[in-house]
Write a protein that holds these residues in place. Sequence first.
Motif, short mmCIF file in Angstrom:
data_model
loop_
_atom_site.label_atom_id
_atom_site.label_comp_id
_atom_site.label_asym_id
_atom_site.label_seq_id
_atom_site.Cartn_x
_atom_site.Cartn_y
_atom_site.Cartn_z
N ALA A 1 0.83 -1.22 0.00
CA ALA A 1 0.00 0.00 0.00
C ALA A 1 0.86 1.27 0.00
O ALA A 1 0.68 2.16 -0.84
N LEU A 2 1.79 1.35 0.95
CA LEU A 2 2.63 2.54 1.05
C LEU A 2 3.69 2.57 -0.04
O LEU A 2 3.96 3.62 -0.62
N GLY A 3 4.32 1.42 -0.32
CA GLY A 3 5.45 1.41 -1.22
C GLY A 3 5.12 1.34 -2.70
O GLY A 3 5.95 1.72 -3.53
N VAL A 4 3.91 0.89 -3.06
CA VAL A 4 3.58 0.74 -4.48
C VAL A 4 2.30 1.50 -4.84
O VAL A 4 2.29 2.35 -5.73
N VAL A 5 1.22 1.19 -4.15
CA VAL A 5 -0.08 1.76 -4.54
C VAL A 5 -0.09 3.28 -4.34
O VAL A 5 -0.48 4.03 -5.24
N ALA A 6 0.33 3.74 -3.16
CA ALA A 6 0.30 5.18 -2.88
C ALA A 6 1.19 5.98 -3.84
O ALA A 6 0.75 7.01 -4.38
N PRO A 7 2.44 5.57 -4.11
CA PRO A 7 3.24 6.34 -5.07
C PRO A 7 2.67 6.33 -6.48
O PRO A 7 2.70 7.37 -7.17
N ALA B 1 -0.47 6.09 -7.29
CA ALA B 1 -1.62 7.00 -7.28
C ALA B 1 -1.17 8.45 -7.25
O ALA B 1 -1.74 9.32 -7.93
N ALA B 2 -0.14 8.74 -6.46
CA ALA B 2 0.34 10.12 -6.36
C ALA B 2 0.94 10.60 -7.68
O ALA B 2 0.67 11.73 -8.12
N HIS B 3 1.73 9.76 -8.32
CA HIS B 3 2.31 10.15 -9.61
C HIS B 3 1.22 10.30 -10.67
O HIS B 3 1.28 11.22 -11.50
N ALA C 1 5.53 11.08 -2.73
CA ALA C 1 5.53 9.79 -3.42
C ALA C 1 6.92 9.16 -3.38
O ALA C 1 7.07 7.94 -3.16
N SER C 2 7.96 9.96 -3.57
CA SER C 2 9.32 9.42 -3.54
C SER C 2 9.68 8.91 -2.15
O SER C 2 10.30 7.84 -2.02
N LEU C 3 9.27 9.64 -1.12
CA LEU C 3 9.52 9.17 0.24
C LEU C 3 8.76 7.87 0.51
O LEU C 3 9.29 6.96 1.18
N ALA C 4 7.54 7.77 0.01
CA ALA C 4 6.76 6.55 0.20
C ALA C 4 7.42 5.36 -0.47
O ALA C 4 7.39 4.23 0.05
N VAL C 5 8.02 5.57 -1.63
CA VAL C 5 8.71 4.48 -2.32
C VAL C 5 9.86 3.95 -1.47
O VAL C 5 10.04 2.73 -1.32
N LEU C 6 10.64 4.85 -0.89
CA LEU C 6 11.78 4.43 -0.08
C LEU C 6 11.33 3.70 1.18
O LEU C 6 11.87 2.64 1.54
N LEU C 7 10.32 4.23 1.87
CA LEU C 7 9.83 3.58 3.08
C LEU C 7 9.14 2.26 2.76
O LEU C 7 9.32 1.27 3.48
N GLY C 8 8.37 2.23 1.70
CA GLY C 8 7.70 0.98 1.32
C GLY C 8 8.67 -0.10 0.89
O GLY C 8 8.46 -1.28 1.18
#
Length: 332
Positions: free
Chosen positions: A266-272, A274-276, A294-301
């Motif tokens: 959810a955080l690492g794939v879906v949210a980024p 959707a944001a992009h 979105a970039s921060l979410a990719v790193l945390l996910g």
Amino acid sequence: MSATLQHRRPGTEAPRLPDAVQQDWHGETYHGRPAVKASSFDWRVSTYIVILGVAGSAQLIAALARRAGPEARGLVRRARLLALGGSMVGPLVLVQHLKTPSRWFNMLRIVRPTSPMSLGSWLLTGFGLLSGLSALGELLGRRWRFARRVGDAAQGPAALAGAGMSVYTAALLSSTSTPLWAAAPAPLAAQFGTSSMAGAASALALMQRAAGEERSARRLEALATLALAAEWLAGREAERRWRRAGIAAPIERGTTGALHHGGGKALGVVAPLAAHGLGRVVGGRVGPLLPELASLAVLLGGAAMRHAVLRAGNESACRPQDAFRVTQGARR
């Protein structure tokens, strides 16, 4: 002496085992003990995997950006420095996990092609040295032309080593007897590799935006989007194989399942994604905040995904039924 215990002459056939011995396993274990031992891998190992994966993919991006011409020189410099930083910090985290620093040097005493651990140790060492040379060209190239040439010459081998760094940890995990890791080697490698590329592109996009280079940042975010889509497909294939083998419970339930689905997916794939996608629709009206989040979410996910895979693997090692299901599937 029984015929099954007698020494066989070369060329003779092995005696056929009784049918009682050849029967499939039905759930019995010795006093309910696990069939394999769980690894000692913890958050430090997953952190090491994240750092070195991002650093390795950063070298790939540096090699591609170098072909874009002088206008991409800033991106090349930041990618090389990111790779150097990862190649320095990652081993420190790994040595901390090993507890005894001399173990690291002992792994470099031999080269064993059949050992992913041995090859990985040499790959990490080579990647660090090549990343150092490429960064040296950036730091000293303005004063000494020779340093610039050395850095540029090291870029190609550094990119090849970086590609290996992006996926070799998955190969290392898959070569063990841990059921969850051994059941899906190819999808796991693809998932780690694409996540590393998405993380490197996202980290560099943040750096490019901070430097005011918006155009290259948007290109990096597009690259991260493609890598995330590939990561999603690889993750679905890994989950399909785990379910087919009947060993998906550790990564789908409990705390580890929440970390995998909520953090990794959810955080690492879906949210980024959707944001992009939303950023493409509304354009620049939302400013850089949405792509940066979105970039921060990719790193945390990406970190959550790797940690979930490590946790789930160790949990599957404690489940004897998972170990026997995987070995039975491999036998068939």
